[in-house]
Design a protein around this motif. Sequence first.
Motif, short mmCIF file in Angstrom:
data_model
loop_
_atom_site.label_atom_id
_atom_site.label_comp_id
_atom_site.label_asym_id
_atom_site.label_seq_id
_atom_site.Cartn_x
_atom_site.Cartn_y
_atom_site.Cartn_z
N THR B 104 37.51 39.12 42.02
CA THR B 104 37.39 38.62 40.64
C THR B 104 36.81 37.20 40.61
O THR B 104 35.93 36.92 39.79
N TYR B 105 37.30 36.34 41.51
CA TYR B 105 36.76 34.97 41.51
C TYR B 105 35.30 34.97 41.96
O TYR B 105 34.49 34.20 41.46
N THR B 106 34.97 35.83 42.92
CA THR B 106 33.58 35.89 43.38
C THR B 106 32.68 36.37 42.25
O THR B 106 31.57 35.87 42.09
N LEU B 107 33.19 37.31 41.46
CA LEU B 107 32.39 37.86 40.36
C LEU B 107 31.94 36.77 39.38
O LEU B 107 30.81 36.81 38.90
N VAL B 108 32.84 35.80 39.09
CA VAL B 108 32.49 34.80 38.06
C VAL B 108 31.67 33.62 38.60
O VAL B 108 31.23 32.79 37.81
N VAL B 109 31.48 33.57 39.93
CA VAL B 109 30.71 32.45 40.50
C VAL B 109 29.33 32.31 39.85
O VAL B 109 28.96 31.23 39.39
N PRO B 110 28.53 33.42 39.75
CA PRO B 110 27.21 33.24 39.12
C PRO B 110 27.29 32.81 37.66
O PRO B 110 26.42 32.05 37.20
#
Lengths: 138, 231
Positions: B104-110
């Motif tokens: 989930t955190y990786t998803l919002v990086v961009p």
Amino acid sequence: MDEQNRQPYTYGNESEQNVCNDKHANHLCIISLACSLLPPIITAIIITIVSALTGPEYSDIPSIIMNILGTIDTLGVIAGIAMMIYVRVKYPGNTFGKVLMWLYIILAALAVILFIIYMLVALVACISCLSCLNDMPG
Amino acid sequence: MTMPVFTISPYPFTFLASFVLSFLIVFALLRHQGIPANLIGYSMFLNIVMTLCGAKMYSVFTSGFKQNILNSGISSLGGVIGLFAGTILFGYIYREGRKEFLKTYTLVVPLMYSIAKIGCYLMGCCHGIPYDGPLCVSYQNDLIQGGPYFPVQLSETVVFLLIFLICLGIYRSKHTDYVVPAVMILCAIGKFSLEYLREEHIGKILSANQWVCIGFVLWGLSLIYQNKRKA
């Protein structure tokens, strides 16, 4: 051993376990505080000693050493917060952990408030400076 | 187009907006997975600190310790590294939800990166190569006086928003395990390519940011390899 006799023994064991857990959590909280507080204190002591040796202005201290010390301070704060979160996740009932959490939250909130005040002061200074420049004759 | 001069720096607002919007999405997605709200709160607290420290420390390291944590600039790539480090660290603390938090955190990086870059576009830092075609932009503020430049920051905003939408599709699909490598590889390719359109890249073969991007691609490929071996 019948059920009635076994119960107090079990409760006693649980209580010992809780005390042990609480002790472990308290030790982690102390380490967390030490990680957050000791590096800045050590940095301040180093600056004081070096400035006492070199004179009132500590500009003589190689800036690279100051920058490395600042980075170590930051890493210490990160380690402290991580340790506090570990205590909150693994030992949610620990009181020291709760107090520490609120301490960090209050410190973070203070940092944000100070940043906002700094921005507002900078804004007021900029506006006054601009209006002063506009009022200048010629 | 000449960018107007802002009395108040837009950086804090875009930075704050990127955090608020992204973390709201994280909260909603993790709550949907059944993760308790207090654990999400702890992870957010850790990640906010790690992102800010990462953004500052990356600048300190890449300057060779010539800058310090207070006077160094904020690096968006450093912030991303900090966010990853925070998420991985939290995964070690709360092992049960490790995968969900990382995904989930990786998803919002961009998305975070995309919003943060609007501030750079408005102020002119990390500006593009000299260019006078459509959407070119000039700056006349305290930070930079010059132009016209290629709007590379705006391009980054658009590209990373698209990457976020693509990865959100993967997250919602049955290939949810590929979210982390997909974000890493797509973001690294996007950032690597757009670096060539930045003025400070002129005269360099590979910048420090591009080396970090290569590292992210290799990491992403190793994750795909691991996923395939598990399947």
